[in-house]
Motif scaffolding. Structure first.
Motif, PDB file in Angstrom:
ATOM      1  N   MET A 159       0.841  -1.177   0.000  1.00  0.00           N
ATOM      2  CA  MET A 159       0.000   0.000   0.000  1.00  0.00           C
ATOM      3  C   MET A 159       0.886   1.240   0.000  1.00  0.00           C
ATOM      4  N   ILE A 160       0.464   2.237  -0.708  1.00  0.00           N
ATOM      5  CA  ILE A 160       1.210   3.484  -0.790  1.00  0.00           C
ATOM      6  C   ILE A 160       0.866   4.335   0.426  1.00  0.00           C
ATOM      7  N   ALA A 161       1.891   4.809   1.111  1.00  0.00           N
ATOM      8  CA  ALA A 161       1.671   5.683   2.262  1.00  0.00           C
ATOM      9  C   ALA A 161       1.453   7.108   1.774  1.00  0.00           C
ATOM     10  N   MET A 162       0.368   7.725   2.240  1.00  0.00           N
ATOM     11  CA  MET A 162       0.080   9.105   1.870  1.00  0.00           C
ATOM     12  C   MET A 162      -0.091   9.925   3.139  1.00  0.00           C
ATOM     13  N   SER A 163       0.315  11.162   3.059  1.00  0.00           N
ATOM     14  CA  SER A 163       0.129  12.069   4.180  1.00  0.00           C
ATOM     15  C   SER A 163      -1.364  12.357   4.346  1.00  0.00           C
ATOM     16  N   PRO A 164      -1.780  12.761   5.550  1.00  0.00           N
ATOM     17  CA  PRO A 164      -3.188  13.115   5.740  1.00  0.00           C
ATOM     18  C   PRO A 164      -3.654  14.213   4.784  1.00  0.00           C
ATOM     19  N   GLN A 165      -2.777  15.161   4.472  1.00  0.00           N
ATOM     20  CA  GLN A 165      -3.149  16.224   3.538  1.00  0.00           C
ATOM     21  C   GLN A 165      -3.450  15.654   2.158  1.00  0.00           C
ATOM     22  N   ARG A 166      -2.614  14.726   1.701  1.00  0.00           N
ATOM     23  CA  ARG A 166      -2.806  14.123   0.379  1.00  0.00           C
ATOM     24  C   ARG A 166      -4.088  13.296   0.355  1.00  0.00           C
ATOM     25  N   VAL A 167      -4.358  12.552   1.420  1.00  0.00           N
ATOM     26  CA  VAL A 167      -5.588  11.765   1.495  1.00  0.00           C
ATOM     27  C   VAL A 167      -6.795  12.697   1.411  1.00  0.00           C
ATOM     28  N   HIS A 168      -6.728  13.835   2.108  1.00  0.00           N
ATOM     29  CA  HIS A 168      -7.810  14.828   2.054  1.00  0.00           C
ATOM     30  C   HIS A 168      -7.986  15.355   0.634  1.00  0.00           C
ATOM     31  N   GLN A 169      -6.902  15.679  -0.040  1.00  0.00           N
ATOM     32  CA  GLN A 169      -6.980  16.204  -1.408  1.00  0.00           C
ATOM     33  C   GLN A 169      -7.570  15.180  -2.363  1.00  0.00           C
ATOM     34  N   VAL A 170      -7.111  13.949  -2.270  1.00  0.00           N
ATOM     35  CA  VAL A 170      -7.607  12.893  -3.155  1.00  0.00           C
ATOM     36  C   VAL A 170      -9.088  12.619  -2.877  1.00  0.00           C
ATOM     37  N   GLY A 171      -9.457  12.538  -1.602  1.00  0.00           N
ATOM     38  CA  GLY A 171     -10.859  12.310  -1.249  1.00  0.00           C
ATOM     39  C   GLY A 171     -11.763  13.425  -1.740  1.00  0.00           C
ATOM     40  N   SER A 172     -11.307  14.668  -1.598  1.00  0.00           N
ATOM     41  CA  SER A 172     -12.097  15.815  -2.063  1.00  0.00           C
ATOM     42  C   SER A 172     -12.271  15.782  -3.575  1.00  0.00           C
ATOM     43  N   ALA A 173     -11.192  15.503  -4.285  1.00  0.00           N
ATOM     44  CA  ALA A 173     -11.272  15.450  -5.746  1.00  0.00           C
ATOM     45  C   ALA A 173     -12.230  14.345  -6.196  1.00  0.00           C
ATOM     46  N   LEU A 174     -12.158  13.182  -5.580  1.00  0.00           N
ATOM     47  CA  LEU A 174     -13.055  12.079  -5.942  1.00  0.00           C
ATOM     48  C   LEU A 174     -14.508  12.413  -5.618  1.00  0.00           C
ATOM     49  N   ALA A 175     -14.736  13.080  -4.504  1.00  0.00           N
ATOM     50  CA  ALA A 175     -16.101  13.471  -4.159  1.00  0.00           C
ATOM     51  C   ALA A 175     -16.656  14.459  -5.182  1.00  0.00           C
ATOM     52  N   TRP A 176     -15.840  15.423  -5.625  1.00  0.00           N
ATOM     53  CA  TRP A 176     -16.309  16.376  -6.635  1.00  0.00           C
ATOM     54  C   TRP A 176     -16.568  15.688  -7.969  1.00  0.00           C
ATOM     55  N   VAL A 177     -15.738  14.707  -8.320  1.00  0.00           N
ATOM     56  CA  VAL A 177     -15.993  13.928  -9.539  1.00  0.00           C
ATOM     57  C   VAL A 177     -17.339  13.223  -9.413  1.00  0.00           C
ATOM     58  N   GLY A 178     -17.629  12.704  -8.230  1.00  0.00           N
ATOM     59  CA  GLY A 178     -18.921  12.063  -8.000  1.00  0.00           C
ATOM     60  C   GLY A 178     -20.091  13.022  -8.143  1.00  0.00           C
ATOM     61  N   VAL A 179     -19.924  14.242  -7.632  1.00  0.00           N
ATOM     62  CA  VAL A 179     -20.996  15.237  -7.751  1.00  0.00           C
ATOM     63  C   VAL A 179     -21.229  15.586  -9.218  1.00  0.00           C
ATOM     64  N   TRP A 180     -20.145  15.837  -9.964  1.00  0.00           N
ATOM     65  CA  TRP A 180     -20.285  16.175 -11.395  1.00  0.00           C
ATOM     66  C   TRP A 180     -20.897  15.008 -12.171  1.00  0.00           C
ATOM     67  N   THR A 181     -20.449  13.793 -11.890  1.00  0.00           N
ATOM     68  CA  THR A 181     -20.982  12.617 -12.584  1.00  0.00           C
ATOM     69  C   THR A 181     -22.459  12.433 -12.256  1.00  0.00           C
ATOM     70  N   GLY A 182     -22.798  12.566 -10.982  1.00  0.00           N
ATOM     71  CA  GLY A 182     -24.193  12.448 -10.584  1.00  0.00           C
ATOM     72  C   GLY A 182     -25.068  13.502 -11.242  1.00  0.00           C
ATOM     73  N   ALA A 183     -24.570  14.735 -11.297  1.00  0.00           N
ATOM     74  CA  ALA A 183     -25.336  15.800 -11.961  1.00  0.00           C
ATOM     75  C   ALA A 183     -25.520  15.487 -13.439  1.00  0.00           C
ATOM     76  N   GLY A 184     -24.470  14.984 -14.066  1.00  0.00           N
ATOM     77  CA  GLY A 184     -24.572  14.613 -15.480  1.00  0.00           C
ATOM     78  C   GLY A 184     -25.591  13.511 -15.713  1.00  0.00           C
ATOM     79  N   LEU A 185     -25.627  12.533 -14.812  1.00  0.00           N
ATOM     80  CA  LEU A 185     -26.586  11.436 -14.955  1.00  0.00           C
ATOM     81  C   LEU A 185     -28.020  11.901 -14.697  1.00  0.00           C
ATOM     82  N   ILE A 186     -28.201  12.709 -13.664  1.00  0.00           N
ATOM     83  CA  ILE A 186     -29.549  13.199 -13.347  1.00  0.00           C
ATOM     84  C   ILE A 186     -30.083  14.092 -14.462  1.00  0.00           C
ATOM     85  N   LEU A 187     -29.213  14.919 -15.027  1.00  0.00           N
ATOM     86  CA  LEU A 187     -29.640  15.912 -16.023  1.00  0.00           C
ATOM     87  C   LEU A 187     -29.357  15.471 -17.461  1.00  0.00           C
TER      88      LEU A 187
END
Length: 116
Positions: A1-29
């Motif tokens: 497993m790749i070790a990531m700093s808490p800051q990097r985990v936060h950045q990656v999680g935030s980016a993935l969540a925003w991708v989910g929001v955009w994808t969900g909006a695209g599917l709904i609309l």
């Protein structure tokens, strides 16, 4: 497993969540390109500001900024989609995103402080 700093985990999680929001909006609309087009500026500004929030640098500032971003997204969506059947699903999607950014992320930021 790749070790990531808490800051990097936060950045990656935030980016993935925003991708989910955009994808969900695209599917709904998906059948309403004009409506999706009117949502793009709102989602773009929310994404940009949301991803620019500091995270580990200041949890209080992060929470205030996130609350402002998600309140604006919810109000903007309600104004843009009022009177349509798309309002309910979009508000549900945005409420889920808000829950992630206003509950899960701050909990993570407090439980996993940055290593100094």
């Amino acid at each position: 497993m790749i070790a990531m700093s808490p800051q990097r985990v936060h950045q990656v999680g935030s980016a993935l969540a925003w991708v989910g929001v955009w994808t969900g909006a695209g599917l709904i609309l998906r059948g309403h390109p004009d409506v999706f087009g009117s949502m793009i500026p709102l989602l773009a500004v929310g994404s940009f500001i949301g991803l620019a929030l500091p995270g580990h640098d200041g949890v209080r500032f992060y929470l205030i900024g996130s609350l402002a971003v998600w309140a604006a997204l919810l109000v903007g969506t309600a104004l843009l989609l009022s009177g349509t059947t798309l309002l309910g699903p979009m508000l549900g999607l945005l409420a889920a995103g808000a829950g992630y950014f206003l509950v899960v992320t701050p909990t993570y930021l407090v439980m996993r402080p940055p290593s100094r």
